[in-house]
Design an enzyme around this catalytic site. Structure first.
Site, mmCIF file in Angstrom:
data_model
loop_
_atom_site.group_PDB
_atom_site.id
_atom_site.type_symbol
_atom_site.label_atom_id
_atom_site.label_comp_id
_atom_site.label_asym_id
_atom_site.label_seq_id
_atom_site.Cartn_x
_atom_site.Cartn_y
_atom_site.Cartn_z
ATOM 1 N N HIS A 157 0.857 -1.191 0.000
ATOM 2 C CA HIS A 157 0.000 0.000 0.000
ATOM 3 C C HIS A 157 0.900 1.251 0.000
ATOM 4 O O HIS A 157 2.006 1.221 0.563
ATOM 5 C CB HIS A 157 -0.894 -0.021 1.241
ATOM 6 C CG HIS A 157 -1.946 1.044 1.229
ATOM 7 N ND1 HIS A 157 -1.681 2.338 1.566
ATOM 8 C CD2 HIS A 157 -3.246 1.002 0.875
ATOM 9 C CE1 HIS A 157 -2.787 3.063 1.441
ATOM 10 N NE2 HIS A 157 -3.757 2.260 1.020
ATOM 11 N N GLU A 194 -4.045 2.110 -7.270
ATOM 12 C CA GLU A 194 -4.316 3.236 -6.376
ATOM 13 C C GLU A 194 -3.345 4.364 -6.709
ATOM 14 O O GLU A 194 -2.224 4.401 -6.159
ATOM 15 C CB GLU A 194 -4.117 2.814 -4.915
ATOM 16 C CG GLU A 194 -5.129 1.831 -4.420
ATOM 17 C CD GLU A 194 -5.393 2.029 -2.926
ATOM 18 O OE1 GLU A 194 -6.561 2.173 -2.560
ATOM 19 O OE2 GLU A 194 -4.446 2.063 -2.147
HETATM 20 P P1 PGA Z 1 -9.179 6.605 0.345
HETATM 21 O O1 PGA Z 1 -8.080 5.505 0.706
HETATM 22 O O2 PGA Z 1 -10.419 5.886 -0.102
HETATM 23 O O3 PGA Z 1 -9.368 7.350 1.613
HETATM 24 O O4 PGA Z 1 -8.591 7.434 -0.758
HETATM 25 C C1 PGA Z 1 -7.832 4.418 -0.146
HETATM 26 C C2 PGA Z 1 -6.672 3.632 0.386
HETATM 27 O O5 PGA Z 1 -5.715 4.242 0.858
HETATM 28 O O6 PGA Z 1 -6.673 2.378 0.350
#
Ligand code: PGA
Length: 232
Positions: A73, A146
């Protein structure tokens, strides 16, 4: 077919009572709850439909009832998880019987320099590079796109468009095959997903589910996102 929603609580939930209440209120099929590690067992004890995951590799995850683990992550990469550490954690997770969710994504500077594809290619190539050692045929994995610039971006900030998310995930899919990563992958989108925009991403063919951070600790938000996912 219903799509899956990963609820990444991060450190937003502070007490066991809060964790148990939130888990009870959002316990549903096709939801994966990712509580802070210290509440994993308590959450596991009260859910009957939702599955469990951990926010990072943990040696006791499987015995504590988790089925999934996030790996790489952006928060962990920022704390120093290198490509090598990520590859090792991912391999250990599969060895332990967990399904890893490899998180990948470019930073704003990398995007602006036109390097997004190169970064994504590098992150999946490295992330899966040690799996071969296990001799497991095509283990099940998730790859979560992401974009770092869209994570917890706030209401007024720039959001990743559905087109960009779809384009990047199509690229990841193609590269995973091309690189011969030897995994059976499904794909998630994550980055400021809310009840208002979830459907846009869910309507995208290549996106199998969502990784939700901030909105996942708000019961009404998560329920609305889950409803959209169950109708996708
Ligand atoms: P967010 O976080 O939905 O607050 O952008 C996503 C994540 O960090 O997995």
């Amino acid at each position: 077919m219903a799509k899956i929603v990963f609820a990444n609580w991060k450190k937003r939930i502070k007490t066991e009572a809060e964790a148990v209440d939130l888990a009870r209120a959002t316990d549903a099929k096709n939801i994966v709850l990712l509580p802070p590690h210290e509440f994993l067992r308590e959450v596991g004890a009260v859910v009957t439909h939702a599955e469990l995951g951990v926010q990072d590799h943990a040696p006791d995850a499987f015995v504590s009832g988790a089925r999934y683990t996030l790996i790489g992550h952006a928060d962990r990469r920022a704390l120093g998880d290198t490509d090598s550490i990520i590859a090792e954690k991912l391999t250990l997770a599969v060895y332990d019987g967990l399904i890893p969710v490899l998180c990948v994504g470019e930073s704003r500077a990398e995007r602006d320099a036109g390097q997004a594809h190169g970064i994504l290619r590098h992150q999946i190539k490295e992330g899966f590079s040690r799996l071969g050692r296990l001799g497991i045929d095509n283990p099940a994995v998730y790859v979560a796109y992401e974009p770092v610039w869209a994570i917890s971006a706030g209401a007024d900030a720039e959001r990743c468009s559905r087109e960009t998310a779809a384009h990047r995930i199509a690229y990841l899919k193609e590269q995973l095959l091309h690189l011969g990563c030897g995994v059976k992958a499904k794909y998630l989108y994550g980055g400021s997903v809310t009840s208002k925009n979830a459907k846009e991403y869910l309507d995208t063919k290549d996106i199998d589910g969502l990784l939700v951070g901030a909105a996942s600790v708000n019961v009404e938000e998560l329920k609305t996102i889950w409803h959209s996912a169950s109708k996708s």
